[in-house]
Design a protein around this motif. Structure first.
Motif, mmCIF file in Angstrom:
data_model
loop_
_atom_site.group_PDB
_atom_site.id
_atom_site.type_symbol
_atom_site.label_atom_id
_atom_site.label_comp_id
_atom_site.label_asym_id
_atom_site.label_seq_id
_atom_site.Cartn_x
_atom_site.Cartn_y
_atom_site.Cartn_z
ATOM 1 N N ALA A 163 -8.927 7.832 -3.490
ATOM 2 C CA ALA A 163 -8.741 9.041 -4.285
ATOM 3 C C ALA A 163 -7.357 9.100 -4.907
ATOM 4 O O ALA A 163 -7.202 9.271 -6.125
ATOM 5 C CB ALA A 163 -8.989 10.281 -3.425
ATOM 6 N N VAL A 164 -6.318 8.943 -4.091
ATOM 7 C CA VAL A 164 -4.961 9.098 -4.609
ATOM 8 C C VAL A 164 -4.593 7.946 -5.553
ATOM 9 O O VAL A 164 -3.952 8.166 -6.576
ATOM 10 C CB VAL A 164 -3.924 9.267 -3.461
ATOM 11 C CG1 VAL A 164 -3.671 7.960 -2.730
ATOM 12 C CG2 VAL A 164 -2.630 9.840 -3.980
ATOM 13 N N ASP A 182 4.928 15.060 -3.452
ATOM 14 C CA ASP A 182 5.949 14.255 -2.794
ATOM 15 C C ASP A 182 5.426 13.817 -1.445
ATOM 16 O O ASP A 182 5.278 14.628 -0.532
ATOM 17 C CB ASP A 182 7.227 15.077 -2.637
ATOM 18 C CG ASP A 182 8.382 14.292 -2.043
ATOM 19 O OD1 ASP A 182 8.168 13.141 -1.599
ATOM 20 O OD2 ASP A 182 9.498 14.829 -2.013
ATOM 21 N N PHE A 183 5.128 12.541 -1.298
ATOM 22 C CA PHE A 183 4.559 11.976 -0.075
ATOM 23 C C PHE A 183 5.493 12.146 1.120
ATOM 24 O O PHE A 183 5.048 12.227 2.249
ATOM 25 C CB PHE A 183 4.246 10.496 -0.317
ATOM 26 C CG PHE A 183 3.448 9.840 0.766
ATOM 27 C CD1 PHE A 183 2.122 10.186 0.974
ATOM 28 C CD2 PHE A 183 4.001 8.864 1.565
ATOM 29 C CE1 PHE A 183 1.365 9.573 1.959
ATOM 30 C CE2 PHE A 183 3.260 8.237 2.554
ATOM 31 C CZ PHE A 183 1.931 8.601 2.744
ATOM 32 N N LYS A 196 3.019 6.094 -2.627
ATOM 33 C CA LYS A 196 4.173 6.917 -3.029
ATOM 34 C C LYS A 196 4.215 7.077 -4.549
ATOM 35 O O LYS A 196 4.438 8.168 -5.069
ATOM 36 C CB LYS A 196 5.473 6.300 -2.530
ATOM 37 C CG LYS A 196 5.702 6.482 -1.057
ATOM 38 C CD LYS A 196 7.024 5.850 -0.636
ATOM 39 C CE LYS A 196 7.299 6.049 0.826
ATOM 40 N NZ LYS A 196 8.589 5.469 1.234
ATOM 41 N N GLU A 197 3.979 5.988 -5.258
ATOM 42 C CA GLU A 197 3.975 6.024 -6.726
ATOM 43 C C GLU A 197 2.843 6.920 -7.236
ATOM 44 O O GLU A 197 3.027 7.715 -8.152
ATOM 45 C CB GLU A 197 3.812 4.603 -7.259
ATOM 46 C CG GLU A 197 3.905 4.478 -8.758
ATOM 47 C CD GLU A 197 3.727 3.045 -9.239
ATOM 48 O OE1 GLU A 197 3.345 2.879 -10.410
ATOM 49 O OE2 GLU A 197 3.955 2.107 -8.455
ATOM 50 N N ALA A 198 1.670 6.791 -6.640
ATOM 51 C CA ALA A 198 0.510 7.573 -7.066
ATOM 52 C C ALA A 198 0.702 9.060 -6.788
ATOM 53 O O ALA A 198 0.381 9.903 -7.631
ATOM 54 C CB ALA A 198 -0.748 7.070 -6.362
ATOM 55 N N TRP A 253 0.839 -1.197 0.000
ATOM 56 C CA TRP A 253 0.000 0.000 0.000
ATOM 57 C C TRP A 253 0.875 1.249 0.000
ATOM 58 O O TRP A 253 0.647 2.175 -0.777
ATOM 59 C CB TRP A 253 -0.929 -0.007 1.219
ATOM 60 C CG TRP A 253 -1.674 1.268 1.401
ATOM 61 C CD1 TRP A 253 -2.833 1.643 0.777
ATOM 62 C CD2 TRP A 253 -1.308 2.360 2.238
ATOM 63 N NE1 TRP A 253 -3.207 2.898 1.187
ATOM 64 C CE2 TRP A 253 -2.286 3.358 2.087
ATOM 65 C CE3 TRP A 253 -0.243 2.591 3.113
ATOM 66 C CZ2 TRP A 253 -2.222 4.569 2.762
ATOM 67 C CZ3 TRP A 253 -0.188 3.794 3.788
ATOM 68 C CH2 TRP A 253 -1.170 4.766 3.609
ATOM 69 N N LEU A 254 1.881 1.281 0.872
ATOM 70 C CA LEU A 254 2.748 2.442 0.987
ATOM 71 C C LEU A 254 3.485 2.725 -0.321
ATOM 72 O O LEU A 254 3.573 3.875 -0.760
ATOM 73 C CB LEU A 254 3.740 2.256 2.132
ATOM 74 C CG LEU A 254 4.640 3.430 2.462
ATOM 75 C CD1 LEU A 254 3.824 4.681 2.777
ATOM 76 C CD2 LEU A 254 5.546 3.083 3.622
ATOM 77 N N MET A 255 4.004 1.693 -0.954
ATOM 78 C CA MET A 255 4.711 1.866 -2.217
ATOM 79 C C MET A 255 3.771 2.378 -3.312
ATOM 80 O O MET A 255 4.133 3.256 -4.100
ATOM 81 C CB MET A 255 5.373 0.559 -2.656
ATOM 82 C CG MET A 255 6.438 0.052 -1.688
ATOM 83 S SD MET A 255 7.675 1.280 -1.189
ATOM 84 C CE MET A 255 8.488 1.598 -2.723
ATOM 85 N N LEU A 256 2.541 1.858 -3.353
ATOM 86 C CA LEU A 256 1.565 2.330 -4.339
ATOM 87 C C LEU A 256 1.169 3.784 -4.089
ATOM 88 O O LEU A 256 1.028 4.573 -5.034
ATOM 89 C CB LEU A 256 0.325 1.437 -4.342
ATOM 90 C CG LEU A 256 0.509 0.053 -4.945
ATOM 91 C CD1 LEU A 256 -0.714 -0.827 -4.671
ATOM 92 C CD2 LEU A 256 0.784 0.145 -6.443
#
Length: 88
Positions: free
Chosen positions: A81-82, A23-24, A14-16, A9-12
């Motif tokens: 949303a993101v 910038d997350f 950050k990518e999104a 989830w975190l990687m997705l």
């Protein structure tokens, strides 16, 4: 965290957010941004608190319960949303 659903989830996220031009992880740079524009005597304070009511201290127990409710209430909508806007 390695190999967990949370890591994915975190990687997705950050990518999104990157795909959306955000910038997350920008908050860790705030101090240097203030320094670059000329602020001096910057005081940086970091706070930690629990997510959930597991803490023994009554104040932290209350803060943790509120934080858990905030996270559980907003996480699905924010993630949807993101991820849909940033990754389609």
């Amino acid at each position: 965290m390695k190999g967990s659903a949370f890591e994915r989830w975190l990687m997705l996220v950050k990518e999104a957010t990157t795909a959306l031009g955000r910038d997350f992880g920008k908050a860790i740079h705030y101090r240097s941004y203030f320094e670059e524009v000329g602020f001096v005597d910057i005081v940086e304070k970091q706070f930690t608190w629990p997510i959930g009511s597991w803490a023994k201290d009554p104040r932290m127990k209350t803060i943790g319960a509120w934080t858990k409710e905030d996270v559980l209430t907003g996480l699905h909508g924010w993630s949807t949303a993101v991820l849909t806007r940033g990754l389609g």
